[in-house]
Write a protein that holds these residues in place. Sequence first.
Motif, PDB file in Angstrom:
ATOM      1  N   ASN A  66      -5.044   7.852   2.486  1.00 55.33           N
ATOM      2  CA  ASN A  66      -3.877   8.406   1.805  1.00 55.33           C
ATOM      3  C   ASN A  66      -3.421   7.530   0.652  1.00 55.33           C
ATOM      4  OD1 ASN A  66      -3.360  10.928   2.996  1.00 55.33           O
ATOM      5  ND2 ASN A  66      -2.535   9.932   4.811  1.00 55.33           N
ATOM      6  N   GLN A  67      -3.574   6.216   0.778  1.00 51.83           N
ATOM      7  CA  GLN A  67      -3.209   5.329  -0.322  1.00 51.83           C
ATOM      8  C   GLN A  67      -4.135   5.550  -1.513  1.00 51.83           C
ATOM      9  OE1 GLN A  67      -0.413   3.186  -0.404  1.00 51.83           O
ATOM     10  NE2 GLN A  67      -0.987   3.392  -2.554  1.00 51.83           N
ATOM     11  N   ALA A  68      -5.424   5.707  -1.262  1.00 48.24           N
ATOM     12  CA  ALA A  68      -6.372   5.975  -2.345  1.00 48.24           C
ATOM     13  C   ALA A  68      -6.063   7.325  -3.007  1.00 48.24           C
ATOM     14  CB  ALA A  68      -7.799   5.960  -1.807  1.00 48.24           C
ATOM     15  N   LYS A  69      -5.745   8.329  -2.195  1.00 48.96           N
ATOM     16  CA  LYS A  69      -5.401   9.643  -2.730  1.00 48.96           C
ATOM     17  C   LYS A  69      -4.133   9.572  -3.568  1.00 48.96           C
ATOM     18  CE  LYS A  69      -4.397  14.365  -1.204  1.00 48.96           C
ATOM     19  NZ  LYS A  69      -4.229  15.225  -0.014  1.00 48.96           N
ATOM     20  N   LEU A  70      -3.130   8.853  -3.067  1.00 52.81           N
ATOM     21  CA  LEU A  70      -1.876   8.713  -3.792  1.00 52.81           C
ATOM     22  C   LEU A  70      -2.087   7.988  -5.113  1.00 52.81           C
ATOM     23  CD1 LEU A  70       1.152   9.234  -3.776  1.00 52.81           C
ATOM     24  CD2 LEU A  70       1.435   7.080  -2.542  1.00 52.81           C
ATOM     25  N   ASP A  71      -2.867   6.934  -5.110  1.00 54.45           N
ATOM     26  CA  ASP A  71      -3.172   6.209  -6.352  1.00 54.45           C
ATOM     27  C   ASP A  71      -3.821   7.132  -7.374  1.00 54.45           C
ATOM     28  OD1 ASP A  71      -2.145   3.916  -5.196  1.00 54.45           O
ATOM     29  OD2 ASP A  71      -4.119   3.057  -4.735  1.00 54.45           O
TER      30      ASP A  71
ATOM     31  N   GLU B 109       2.871  11.785   4.200  1.00 56.02           N
ATOM     32  CA  GLU B 109       1.804  11.536   5.164  1.00 56.02           C
ATOM     33  C   GLU B 109       1.551  10.036   5.314  1.00 56.02           C
ATOM     34  OE1 GLU B 109      -1.571  13.725   3.763  1.00 56.02           O
ATOM     35  OE2 GLU B 109      -0.739  15.653   4.357  1.00 56.02           O
ATOM     36  N   LEU B 110       1.598   9.315   4.208  1.00 58.89           N
ATOM     37  CA  LEU B 110       1.391   7.870   4.245  1.00 58.89           C
ATOM     38  C   LEU B 110       2.503   7.183   5.040  1.00 58.89           C
ATOM     39  CD1 LEU B 110      -0.355   5.510   3.288  1.00 58.89           C
ATOM     40  CD2 LEU B 110       0.975   5.479   1.171  1.00 58.89           C
ATOM     41  N   LYS B 111       3.731   7.626   4.842  1.00 53.29           N
ATOM     42  CA  LYS B 111       4.851   7.062   5.611  1.00 53.29           C
ATOM     43  C   LYS B 111       4.671   7.327   7.109  1.00 53.29           C
ATOM     44  CE  LYS B 111       8.339   7.595   2.010  1.00 53.29           C
ATOM     45  NZ  LYS B 111       9.565   8.338   1.630  1.00 53.29           N
TER      46      LYS B 111
ATOM     47  N   ASP C 167      -5.346   0.650  20.993  1.00 49.80           N
ATOM     48  CA  ASP C 167      -6.790   0.825  21.155  1.00 49.80           C
ATOM     49  C   ASP C 167      -7.440   1.467  19.921  1.00 49.80           C
ATOM     50  OD1 ASP C 167      -6.508  -0.297  23.714  1.00 49.80           O
ATOM     51  OD2 ASP C 167      -6.056   1.674  24.572  1.00 49.80           O
ATOM     52  N   ASP C 168      -8.153   2.567  20.137  1.00 50.53           N
ATOM     53  CA  ASP C 168      -8.896   3.206  19.047  1.00 50.53           C
ATOM     54  C   ASP C 168      -7.990   3.833  17.987  1.00 50.53           C
ATOM     55  OD1 ASP C 168     -11.263   2.487  20.196  1.00 50.53           O
ATOM     56  OD2 ASP C 168     -11.569   4.399  21.217  1.00 50.53           O
ATOM     57  N   LEU C 169      -6.760   4.123  18.346  1.00 45.26           N
ATOM     58  CA  LEU C 169      -5.860   4.727  17.371  1.00 45.26           C
ATOM     59  C   LEU C 169      -5.501   3.762  16.243  1.00 45.26           C
ATOM     60  CD1 LEU C 169      -3.453   6.917  19.504  1.00 45.26           C
ATOM     61  CD2 LEU C 169      -5.294   7.645  17.989  1.00 45.26           C
ATOM     62  N   VAL C 170      -5.607   2.469  16.480  1.00 47.40           N
ATOM     63  CA  VAL C 170      -5.365   1.479  15.427  1.00 47.40           C
ATOM     64  C   VAL C 170      -6.363   1.699  14.299  1.00 47.40           C
ATOM     65  CG1 VAL C 170      -5.412  -0.974  14.848  1.00 47.40           C
ATOM     66  CG2 VAL C 170      -4.336  -0.222  16.981  1.00 47.40           C
ATOM     67  N   ASP C 171      -7.635   1.862  14.665  1.00 48.84           N
ATOM     68  CA  ASP C 171      -8.664   2.116  13.659  1.00 48.84           C
ATOM     69  C   ASP C 171      -8.424   3.445  12.943  1.00 48.84           C
ATOM     70  OD1 ASP C 171      -9.937  -0.252  14.315  1.00 48.84           O
ATOM     71  OD2 ASP C 171     -11.309   0.725  15.727  1.00 48.84           O
ATOM     72  N   TYR C 172      -8.037   4.453  13.693  1.00 51.65           N
ATOM     73  CA  TYR C 172      -7.785   5.768  13.115  1.00 51.65           C
ATOM     74  C   TYR C 172      -6.675   5.703  12.065  1.00 51.65           C
ATOM     75  CZ  TYR C 172      -6.077  10.539  12.668  1.00 51.65           C
ATOM     76  OH  TYR C 172      -5.657  11.734  12.163  1.00 51.65           O
ATOM     77  N   TYR C 173      -5.548   5.105  12.424  1.00 57.59           N
ATOM     78  CA  TYR C 173      -4.432   5.041  11.482  1.00 57.59           C
ATOM     79  C   TYR C 173      -4.717   4.098  10.320  1.00 57.59           C
ATOM     80  CZ  TYR C 173      -1.688   8.074  14.412  1.00 57.59           C
ATOM     81  OH  TYR C 173      -1.244   9.165  15.112  1.00 57.59           O
TER      82      TYR C 173
END
Length: 95
Positions: free
Chosen positions: A60-65, A34-36, A47-53
């Motif tokens: 996902n990085q916090a979850k993976l850690d 998912e992170l990849k 636009d707004d998708l930059v903030d979303y991703y």
Amino acid sequence: MQNEHYVREQKIIEKTEIEKESELIKMIIKTREELKANNRNFEYAQDDLVDYYTYQIKANQAKLDYLIRLAKAKGIEVDMINDIKYRLWDEEEAV
């Protein structure tokens, strides 16, 4: 309905350590994928998708850690994770 909730909790408790470790490894693999995907999508976001991703990547990085810390505490190594990852891919290709 309340009894059904209790049954689900009971099934979770009944899992063996091997099943719990296997599930943890599967969650690590899924979160990595998912992170990849989020990183790839971020490259083309506008636009707004930059903030979303950005949010998705951080989450996902916090979850993976967290999952990796759990795996290390249980003595699970990266080699074990990669081994199961390749087995999962072989199973998916067979279907």
